[in-house]
Motif scaffolding. Structure first.
Motif, PDB file in Angstrom:
ATOM      1  N   CYS A 217       0.836  -1.201   0.000  1.00 42.00           N
ATOM      2  CA  CYS A 217       0.000   0.000   0.000  1.00 42.00           C
ATOM      3  C   CYS A 217       0.873   1.255   0.000  1.00 42.00           C
ATOM      4  CB  CYS A 217      -0.952   0.009   1.193  1.00 42.00           C
ATOM      5  SG  CYS A 217      -0.160   0.276   2.805  1.00 42.00           S
TER       6      CYS A 217
ATOM      7  N   THR B 235       2.741   4.575   1.159  1.00 46.81           N
ATOM      8  CA  THR B 235       3.401   4.913   2.419  1.00 46.81           C
ATOM      9  C   THR B 235       4.233   6.177   2.260  1.00 46.81           C
ATOM     10  OG1 THR B 235       4.956   4.109   4.118  1.00 46.81           O
ATOM     11  CG2 THR B 235       5.408   3.473   1.841  1.00 46.81           C
TER      12      THR B 235
ATOM     13  N   ILE C 296       3.016  -1.180  -5.710  1.00 45.08           N
ATOM     14  CA  ILE C 296       1.583  -1.164  -5.389  1.00 45.08           C
ATOM     15  C   ILE C 296       0.793  -1.815  -6.522  1.00 45.08           C
ATOM     16  CG2 ILE C 296      -0.414   0.318  -4.977  1.00 45.08           C
ATOM     17  CD1 ILE C 296       1.486   2.326  -3.655  1.00 45.08           C
TER      18      ILE C 296
ATOM     19  N   ASN D  97      -5.268 -11.013   1.064  1.00 43.45           N
ATOM     20  CA  ASN D  97      -5.995  -9.743   1.046  1.00 43.45           C
ATOM     21  C   ASN D  97      -7.417  -9.870   1.580  1.00 43.45           C
ATOM     22  OD1 ASN D  97      -4.104  -7.853  -0.639  1.00 43.45           O
ATOM     23  ND2 ASN D  97      -4.172  -9.768  -1.790  1.00 43.45           N
TER      24      ASN D  97
ATOM     25  N   LYS E 298      -4.535  -6.493   5.719  1.00 44.12           N
ATOM     26  CA  LYS E 298      -4.034  -5.382   4.906  1.00 44.12           C
ATOM     27  C   LYS E 298      -2.687  -4.929   5.450  1.00 44.12           C
ATOM     28  CE  LYS E 298      -8.631  -3.580   3.692  1.00 44.12           C
ATOM     29  NZ  LYS E 298      -8.537  -4.139   2.319  1.00 44.12           N
TER      30      LYS E 298
ATOM     31  N   PRO F   6       0.241   1.400   6.283  1.00 40.79           N
ATOM     32  CA  PRO F   6       0.900   2.535   5.635  1.00 40.79           C
ATOM     33  C   PRO F   6       2.151   3.024   6.366  1.00 40.79           C
ATOM     34  CG  PRO F   6      -1.164   3.225   6.660  1.00 40.79           C
ATOM     35  CD  PRO F   6      -1.132   1.731   6.727  1.00 40.79           C
TER      36      PRO F   6
ATOM     37  N   GLY G 182       4.125   0.390   4.220  1.00 39.96           N
ATOM     38  CA  GLY G 182       3.518  -0.080   2.986  1.00 39.96           C
ATOM     39  C   GLY G 182       3.678  -1.554   2.705  1.00 39.96           C
TER      40      GLY G 182
END
Length: 213
Positions: A138, A140, A153, A178, A182, A185, A188
């Motif tokens: 994700c 970051t 990503i 997933n 998750k 951040p 990431g």
């Protein structure tokens, strides 16, 4: 008879804590949560290492992070095994390693073939294999991590579909990380304690099914 499960992975399996930069408490790591859920019916072996790839060299490391090169020794060490769970591919997204989901998928295929063709001692039967798509990278604000995974990503978001198709092709089990967890951040890449626990809980059902428990 107690079933034996090998969890083969990277820092997400090792239990890297992105906040403390240490290791999650033992009871928070997903293999430990899975062990607690299965109880005495199974022995869960955590085999995670920070930075491990599916089948690629990382020349910046001071240890062997190539999952394909190390796996046969680990299989021999822990034989006999009833199930091998593979959750790798995130580190393949590094530009200095491979940089693509397709390459990671090829690496997973290589690991499956190594398990299937391993010279198991004393004519043990080979284990079943469960492939896990790691939770996607994700966004970051952590500059070093973001710089290490350019395009990560987008590429990591492809892993679930690629791994699912590969599992179908090779006759392996599949679980999409997933669906229950998750990445944080904070960097990431990694999982906080809540999400690594959720992964362990989420795996209980499919692992029980594959072990016949």
């Amino acid at each position: 008879m107690t079933k034996t499960v090998l969890c083969y992975g990277d820092s997400l399996t090792w239990g890297y804590d992105p906040v403390s930069l240490r290791r999650h408490a033992y009871e928070d790591r997903w293999p430990s949560v899975l062990q607690a859920a299965l109880g005495a019916a199974a022995h869960v072996i955590p085999e995670g290492m920070n930075g491990r790839t599916t089948a690629f060299d990382d020349h910046l490391a001071d240890c062997d992070r190539n999952g394909a090169r190390v796996l046969p020794t680990i299989l021999q060490t822990h034989a006999p095994l009833d199930l091998v769970i593979i959750m790798l591919g995130t580190n393949d997204m590094k530009s200095v390693v491979a940089g693509s989901a397709f390459a990671a998928c090829q690496g997973i295929g290589r690991l499956v073939r190594l398990i299937r063709n391993h010279a198991w001692p004393f004519e043990f039967d080979g284990p079943d294999i469960l492939i896990i798509a790691p939770p996607a990278i994700c966004a970051t604000g952590n500059v070093p991590f973001a710089a290490s995974f350019p395009g990560g990503i987008e590429e990591s978001a492809k892993l679930a579909t690629l791994y699912r198709d590969l599992a179908d092709e090779l006759g392996c089990g599949f679980f999409d990380g997933n669906s229950v967890a998750k990445t944080t951040p904070v960097d990431g890449i990694h999982l906080d304690a809540e999400n690594t626990r959720a992964l362990g809980r989420g795996l209980e059902s499919i692992v029980r099914m594959m072990l016949g428990l």
